[in-house]
Scaffold this active site. Structure first.
Site, PDB file in Angstrom:
ATOM      1  N   HIS A 145      82.387  13.140  90.881  1.00  0.00           N
ATOM      2  CA  HIS A 145      83.091  12.724  89.669  1.00  0.00           C
ATOM      3  C   HIS A 145      83.182  13.911  88.704  1.00  0.00           C
ATOM      4  O   HIS A 145      82.549  14.948  88.920  1.00  0.00           O
ATOM      5  CB  HIS A 145      82.382  11.540  88.983  1.00  0.00           C
ATOM      6  CG  HIS A 145      81.067  11.894  88.359  1.00  0.00           C
ATOM      7  ND1 HIS A 145      79.893  12.034  89.106  1.00  0.00           N
ATOM      8  CD2 HIS A 145      80.727  12.146  87.074  1.00  0.00           C
ATOM      9  CE1 HIS A 145      78.895  12.339  88.309  1.00  0.00           C
ATOM     10  NE2 HIS A 145      79.375  12.420  87.051  1.00  0.00           N
ATOM     11  N   ASP A 147      82.453   9.644  82.396  1.00  0.00           N
ATOM     12  CA  ASP A 147      82.632  10.044  83.789  1.00  0.00           C
ATOM     13  C   ASP A 147      83.977   9.536  84.316  1.00  0.00           C
ATOM     14  O   ASP A 147      84.347   8.374  84.127  1.00  0.00           O
ATOM     15  CB  ASP A 147      81.496   9.489  84.655  1.00  0.00           C
ATOM     16  CG  ASP A 147      80.187  10.224  84.426  1.00  0.00           C
ATOM     17  OD1 ASP A 147      80.218  11.291  83.760  1.00  0.00           O
ATOM     18  OD2 ASP A 147      79.135   9.733  84.883  1.00  0.00           O
ATOM     19  N   HIS A 162      73.939   8.399  78.013  1.00  0.00           N
ATOM     20  CA  HIS A 162      74.972   9.245  78.615  1.00  0.00           C
ATOM     21  C   HIS A 162      75.748   9.980  77.518  1.00  0.00           C
ATOM     22  O   HIS A 162      76.199   9.370  76.548  1.00  0.00           O
ATOM     23  CB  HIS A 162      75.914   8.366  79.450  1.00  0.00           C
ATOM     24  CG  HIS A 162      76.790   9.139  80.366  1.00  0.00           C
ATOM     25  ND1 HIS A 162      78.115   8.810  80.578  1.00  0.00           N
ATOM     26  CD2 HIS A 162      76.547  10.215  81.162  1.00  0.00           C
ATOM     27  CE1 HIS A 162      78.645   9.650  81.455  1.00  0.00           C
ATOM     28  NE2 HIS A 162      77.710  10.516  81.827  1.00  0.00           N
ATOM     29  N   HIS A 198      82.300  14.884  84.846  1.00  0.00           N
ATOM     30  CA  HIS A 198      81.659  14.511  83.587  1.00  0.00           C
ATOM     31  C   HIS A 198      82.397  15.257  82.476  1.00  0.00           C
ATOM     32  O   HIS A 198      82.487  16.481  82.494  1.00  0.00           O
ATOM     33  CB  HIS A 198      80.176  14.921  83.607  1.00  0.00           C
ATOM     34  CG  HIS A 198      79.468  14.674  82.322  1.00  0.00           C
ATOM     35  ND1 HIS A 198      78.859  13.474  82.014  1.00  0.00           N
ATOM     36  CD2 HIS A 198      79.280  15.483  81.234  1.00  0.00           C
ATOM     37  CE1 HIS A 198      78.319  13.548  80.815  1.00  0.00           C
ATOM     38  NE2 HIS A 198      78.564  14.767  80.312  1.00  0.00           N
TER      39      HIS A 198
END
Length: 228
Positions: free
Chosen positions: A200, A120, A116, A202
């Site tokens: 959400h 988030d 990732h 990012h």
């Protein structure tokens, strides 16, 4: 013999009378002179007293004015000390409010090609997204604003000292490339676009405007005084 005595007495009486008269005159003069002197002193005192009183009143007025000025200065200083210091404007702010942290930076998983690349912030779709710091928008729009469809709608802002922030999976973009934004200014609304498992935001901190240069955004924001 008795005749001589009689002839001397009137002369002596006259001499004594003259002497008494002269003495009386000298005494009267002395008394009058003393009276004049006393009168003169009284007049002098009558003239001097008002001047002395005026000087005393003036000195008292000056002292009172000085005391009032000192009291005013003390009151002003006390008021200034009691007044809270102006709050310094925040250098960096959270990109969204009332969030929960979900996927973290460098987390492994099948949702990403490697790990990732950001942090988030779990929020409902339509949540206001703001610029974490003032700068110039360098990317804005669909297809990850040029970084690929996985990001959905995205925005990238250039800050000072070679720092960039990225905001992705947006439901709406409210800025365009070249626009200057301030810290805390709304730039978009959060969403669920692109490669996303739920609504959400990012968020990334990068060293360039492009994908692949991200650093840990939580550690970065904490270094700026935020409690993420």
């Amino acid at each position: 013999m008795s005749q001589r005595t009689k002839s001397r007495i009137p002369g002596t009486t006259q001499l004594r009378a003259r002497a008494a008269f002269l003495a009386l005159g000298l005494g009267a003069s002395a008394v009058l002179g003393a009276g004049a002197a006393v009168a003169a002193d009284t007049r002098a005192s009558a003239v001097a007293l008002p001047a002395t009183a005026a000087a005393s009143v003036q000195q008292q007025a000056v002292a009172q004015a000085k005391a009032a000025a000192q009291s005013k200065n003390k009151a002003t200083a006390k008021k200034a000390a009691a007044k809270p210091a102006a709050k310094k404007a925040a250098s960096w702010v959270d990109p969204v409010k009332k969030y929960k942290l979900s996927a973290s930076f460098a987390q492994a998983g099948n949702l990403w090609s490697s790990t990732h690349s950001g942090q988030d912030f779990a929020v409902a779709s339509g949540t206001q997204v703001v610029a974490a710091h003032g700068g110039t928008v360098v990317k804005a729009g669909g297809n990850g604003a040029g970084d690929g469809p996985a990001y959905g709608n995205a925005v990238v802002i250039k800050h000072g000292n070679g720092t960039y922030s990225q905001y992705a999976h947006l439901s709406r973009v409210d800025v365009k490339a070249g626009q200057v934004v301030k810290t805390g200014q709304r730039i978009a609304l959060s969403g669920n676009t692109g490669n996303s498992s739920g609504p959400h935001l990012h968020f990334e901190i990068r060293t360039t405007a492009n994908y692949g240069t991200a650093v840990d955004p939580v550690a970065f924001l904490r270094s700026k005084g935020l409690s993420i």
